[in-house]
Design a protein around this motif. Sequence first.
Motif, PDB file in Angstrom:
ATOM      1  N   MET A   1       0.978  -1.204  -0.037  1.00  0.00           N
ATOM      2  CA  MET A   1       0.137   0.143   0.102  1.00  0.00           C
ATOM      3  C   MET A   1       0.775   1.161  -0.063  1.00  0.00           C
ATOM      4  N   ALA A   2       0.655   2.082  -0.799  1.00  0.00           N
ATOM      5  CA  ALA A   2       1.359   3.426  -0.928  1.00  0.00           C
ATOM      6  C   ALA A   2       0.686   4.495  -0.202  1.00  0.00           C
ATOM      7  N   LEU A   3       1.766   5.318   0.321  1.00  0.00           N
ATOM      8  CA  LEU A   3       1.457   6.695   1.132  1.00  0.00           C
ATOM      9  C   LEU A   3       0.253   7.261   0.694  1.00  0.00           C
ATOM     10  N   ALA A   4       0.214   7.388  -0.850  1.00  0.00           N
ATOM     11  CA  ALA A   4      -1.010   8.098  -1.615  1.00  0.00           C
ATOM     12  C   ALA A   4      -2.280   7.609  -1.234  1.00  0.00           C
ATOM     13  N   ASP A   5      -2.193   6.160  -0.880  1.00  0.00           N
ATOM     14  CA  ASP A   5      -3.390   5.274  -0.541  1.00  0.00           C
ATOM     15  C   ASP A   5      -3.994   5.746   0.659  1.00  0.00           C
ATOM     16  N   PHE A   6      -3.308   6.507   1.625  1.00  0.00           N
ATOM     17  CA  PHE A   6      -3.950   6.705   3.002  1.00  0.00           C
ATOM     18  C   PHE A   6      -4.654   7.935   2.730  1.00  0.00           C
ATOM     19  N   GLU A   7      -5.887   8.111   3.564  1.00  0.00           N
ATOM     20  CA  GLU A   7      -6.413   9.584   3.377  1.00  0.00           C
ATOM     21  C   GLU A   7      -5.422  10.695   4.286  1.00  0.00           C
ATOM     22  N   GLY A   8      -5.438  11.697   3.908  1.00  0.00           N
ATOM     23  CA  GLY A   8      -4.648  12.709   4.700  1.00  0.00           C
ATOM     24  C   GLY A   8      -3.113  12.408   4.659  1.00  0.00           C
ATOM     25  N   ALA A   9      -2.462  11.608   3.558  1.00  0.00           N
ATOM     26  CA  ALA A   9      -1.258  11.218   3.674  1.00  0.00           C
ATOM     27  C   ALA A   9      -0.229  12.508   3.308  1.00  0.00           C
ATOM     28  N   GLU A  10      -0.929  13.408   2.797  1.00  0.00           N
ATOM     29  CA  GLU A  10      -0.187  14.731   2.437  1.00  0.00           C
ATOM     30  C   GLU A  10       0.370  15.342   3.678  1.00  0.00           C
ATOM     31  N   ASP A  11      -0.343  15.222   4.938  1.00  0.00           N
ATOM     32  CA  ASP A  11      -0.237  15.893   5.947  1.00  0.00           C
ATOM     33  C   ASP A  11       1.036  15.223   6.932  1.00  0.00           C
ATOM     34  N   ILE A  12       2.150  15.365   6.480  1.00  0.00           N
ATOM     35  CA  ILE A  12       3.077  15.171   7.520  1.00  0.00           C
ATOM     36  C   ILE A  12       3.236  15.922   8.939  1.00  0.00           C
ATOM     37  N   LEU A  13       2.867  15.263   9.781  1.00  0.00           N
ATOM     38  CA  LEU A  13       2.616  16.250  10.937  1.00  0.00           C
ATOM     39  C   LEU A  13       3.874  16.521  11.767  1.00  0.00           C
ATOM     40  N   ILE A  14       4.913  15.807  11.454  1.00  0.00           N
ATOM     41  CA  ILE A  14       6.132  16.073  12.097  1.00  0.00           C
ATOM     42  C   ILE A  14       7.324  16.156  11.178  1.00  0.00           C
ATOM     43  N   PRO A  15       7.806  17.446  10.757  1.00  0.00           N
ATOM     44  CA  PRO A  15       8.854  17.312   9.760  1.00  0.00           C
ATOM     45  C   PRO A  15      10.117  16.708  10.195  1.00  0.00           C
ATOM     46  N   VAL A  16      10.733  16.329   9.294  1.00  0.00           N
ATOM     47  CA  VAL A  16      12.110  15.655   9.616  1.00  0.00           C
ATOM     48  C   VAL A  16      13.171  16.931  10.117  1.00  0.00           C
ATOM     49  N   ARG A  17      14.162  16.277  10.904  1.00  0.00           N
ATOM     50  CA  ARG A  17      15.124  17.529  11.310  1.00  0.00           C
ATOM     51  C   ARG A  17      16.431  17.253  10.743  1.00  0.00           C
ATOM     52  N   LEU A  18      17.063  18.437  10.188  1.00  0.00           N
ATOM     53  CA  LEU A  18      17.999  18.258   9.383  1.00  0.00           C
ATOM     54  C   LEU A  18      19.242  19.154  10.040  1.00  0.00           C
ATOM     55  N   THR A  19      20.568  19.077   9.949  1.00  0.00           N
ATOM     56  CA  THR A  19      21.661  19.755  10.296  1.00  0.00           C
ATOM     57  C   THR A  19      21.633  21.005   9.319  1.00  0.00           C
ATOM     58  N   PRO A  20      22.208  22.073   9.748  1.00  0.00           N
ATOM     59  CA  PRO A  20      22.344  23.107   8.539  1.00  0.00           C
ATOM     60  C   PRO A  20      23.366  22.470   7.704  1.00  0.00           C
ATOM     61  N   PRO A  21      23.375  23.122   6.514  1.00  0.00           N
ATOM     62  CA  PRO A  21      24.404  22.745   5.427  1.00  0.00           C
ATOM     63  C   PRO A  21      25.794  23.108   5.578  1.00  0.00           C
ATOM     64  N   ASP A  22      26.884  22.048   5.605  1.00  0.00           N
ATOM     65  CA  ASP A  22      28.125  22.244   5.850  1.00  0.00           C
ATOM     66  C   ASP A  22      28.598  23.085   4.525  1.00  0.00           C
ATOM     67  N   ALA A  23      30.013  23.162   4.406  1.00  0.00           N
ATOM     68  CA  ALA A  23      30.591  24.054   3.618  1.00  0.00           C
ATOM     69  C   ALA A  23      30.435  23.472   2.191  1.00  0.00           C
ATOM     70  N   ASN A  24      30.215  22.273   1.991  1.00  0.00           N
ATOM     71  CA  ASN A  24      29.857  21.707   0.624  1.00  0.00           C
ATOM     72  C   ASN A  24      28.350  21.606   0.399  1.00  0.00           C
ATOM     73  N   GLY A  25      27.548  22.236   1.296  1.00  0.00           N
ATOM     74  CA  GLY A  25      26.155  22.151   1.082  1.00  0.00           C
ATOM     75  C   GLY A  25      25.412  20.703   1.503  1.00  0.00           C
TER      76      GLY A  25
END
Length: 87
Positions: A1-25
């Motif tokens: 079953m794909a993410l798109a098959d779930f109702e409301g799948a486009e609503d990611i409630l918790i964003p992923v967390r990333l570090t700021p880009p380093d010198a190489n981006g």
Amino acid sequence: MALADFEGAEDILIPVRLTPPDANGVRMLLAGERRWEGARLCERRGSLPEALKAGIPFTEGEMSADDGALIAVIENTARRDLSPWED
């Protein structure tokens, strides 16, 4: 079953967390690996919800290795399909 098959799948409630880009981006993924992997899987299958086509929502910030390990443990215990070994 794909993410798109779930109702409301486009609503990611918790964003992923990333570090700021380093010198190489380059950024490091600090939290949200399963959300990121799920979106990548949907993209490969051609079933990425319209709301995610511009990119996955994320927050940016620094994190110590200890904090990263703690967040990984918390995220893993929030899963519903844990085996007794994983729990």
